[in-house]
Design a protein around this motif. Structure first.
Motif, PDB file in Angstrom:
ATOM      1  N   VAL A  26       0.711  -1.277   0.078  1.00 18.40           N
ATOM      2  CA  VAL A  26       0.116   0.015  -0.133  1.00 18.40           C
ATOM      3  C   VAL A  26       0.944   1.280   0.036  1.00 18.40           C
ATOM      4  N   CYS A  56      -9.860  -0.573   5.695  1.00 20.07           N
ATOM      5  CA  CYS A  56     -10.114  -0.256   4.196  1.00 20.07           C
ATOM      6  C   CYS A  56     -10.680   1.018   4.193  1.00 20.07           C
ATOM      7  N   ILE A  68     -11.080   2.233  -3.963  1.00 19.71           N
ATOM      8  CA  ILE A  68     -10.780   1.540  -2.683  1.00 19.71           C
ATOM      9  C   ILE A  68      -9.382   1.663  -2.460  1.00 19.71           C
ATOM     10  N   ARG A  69      -8.919   2.225  -1.033  1.00 21.14           N
ATOM     11  CA  ARG A  69      -7.665   2.107  -0.880  1.00 21.14           C
ATOM     12  C   ARG A  69      -7.075   1.820   0.614  1.00 21.14           C
ATOM     13  N   SER A  70      -6.225   1.592   0.755  1.00 22.15           N
ATOM     14  CA  SER A  70      -5.453   1.269   1.978  1.00 22.15           C
ATOM     15  C   SER A  70      -5.996   0.119   2.820  1.00 22.15           C
ATOM     16  N   LEU A  71      -6.347  -1.116   1.858  1.00 20.43           N
ATOM     17  CA  LEU A  71      -6.817  -2.340   2.387  1.00 20.43           C
ATOM     18  C   LEU A  71      -5.492  -2.946   3.134  1.00 20.43           C
ATOM     19  N   GLY A  83     -10.712  -9.179   4.752  1.00 20.24           N
ATOM     20  CA  GLY A  83     -10.142  -8.352   3.468  1.00 20.24           C
ATOM     21  C   GLY A  83     -11.546  -8.165   2.736  1.00 20.24           C
ATOM     22  N   LEU A  86     -14.221  -6.155   4.499  1.00 19.50           N
ATOM     23  CA  LEU A  86     -13.879  -4.727   4.513  1.00 19.50           C
ATOM     24  C   LEU A  86     -14.157  -4.152   3.094  1.00 19.50           C
ATOM     25  N   VAL A  87     -13.678  -4.773   1.885  1.00 20.86           N
ATOM     26  CA  VAL A  87     -13.983  -4.226   0.640  1.00 20.86           C
ATOM     27  C   VAL A  87     -15.615  -4.418   0.149  1.00 20.86           C
ATOM     28  N   CYS A  90     -16.995  -1.317   1.802  1.00 30.33           N
ATOM     29  CA  CYS A  90     -16.882   0.115   1.272  1.00 30.33           C
ATOM     30  C   CYS A  90     -17.759  -0.045  -0.167  1.00 30.33           C
ATOM     31  N   VAL A 104      -9.628   0.179  -8.112  1.00 31.56           N
ATOM     32  CA  VAL A 104      -8.682  -0.045  -7.121  1.00 31.56           C
ATOM     33  C   VAL A 104      -7.405  -0.053  -7.899  1.00 31.56           C
ATOM     34  N   THR A 106      -3.895  -2.065  -7.371  1.00 31.02           N
ATOM     35  CA  THR A 106      -3.548  -3.006  -6.576  1.00 31.02           C
ATOM     36  C   THR A 106      -2.286  -3.909  -7.054  1.00 31.02           C
TER      37      THR A 106
END
Length: 155
Positions: A26, A56, A68-71, A83, A86-87, A90, A104, A106
């Motif tokens: 990240v 996330c 989607i960032r900082s997962l 994970g 969390l996505v 979002c 995203v 990634t």
């Protein structure tokens, strides 16, 4: 349990993000920036351990586009579905806000593909989304791929 982040969670989010930024998974985020963005974050809390095991963020990029960032999920909890949950939190919020697409950047495309994201060329994203890239230690030799999920059709 997944919930919206609170101010008291920011130092734990920062600890997780900093740890995974060192591995290149990240982009590093300064503590002050995380306080400013706390409303963007969901966290996975393990109440019996008084622990934030994952985080996330959903960042709004434009009127119809989110990111989607900082997962991040603590190593001891990886592979447990945190994970993905969390996505999904979002994505649910993105739908509630009326976003039609979420993207995203990634290094883990297989993970996001399982959640319905599709590979796209980075050039398909608006230039505005590249503002964070200048701070990335990988810039300009980025190894991330761009992926998008269309929320209106589920694609």
């Amino acid at each position: 349990m997944i919930r919206k982040a609170r101010l008291r969670d920011v130092k734990d989010i920062h600890r997780l993000v900093s740890h995974f930024a060192k591995t290149g998974q990240v982009i590093p985020r300064p503590l002050g920036e995380l306080y400013e963005a706390v409303r963007e974050f969901f966290v996975y809390e393990v109440p019996e351990k008084d622990l934030i095991a994952g985080a996330c963020a959903l960042h709004i990029s434009w009127e119809d586009l989110g990111e989607i960032r900082s997962l991040v999920v603590s190593e001891e909890f990886q592979g447990t579905g945190i994970g993905a949950e969390l996505v999904k939190a979002c994505l649910s919020e993105a739908r509630d806000l009326g976003l039609s697409r979420v993207f995203v950047l990634t290094v883990a495309p297989d993970f996001f593909e399982k959640l319905g994201f599709k590979l796209i060329e980075k050039s398909e994203l608006p230039h505005k989304v590249w503002a964070d890239c200048i701070r990335c230690p990988k810039f300009p030799e980025c190894d991330e791929v761009a992926m998008v999920k269309d929320l209106e059709t589920g694609d």
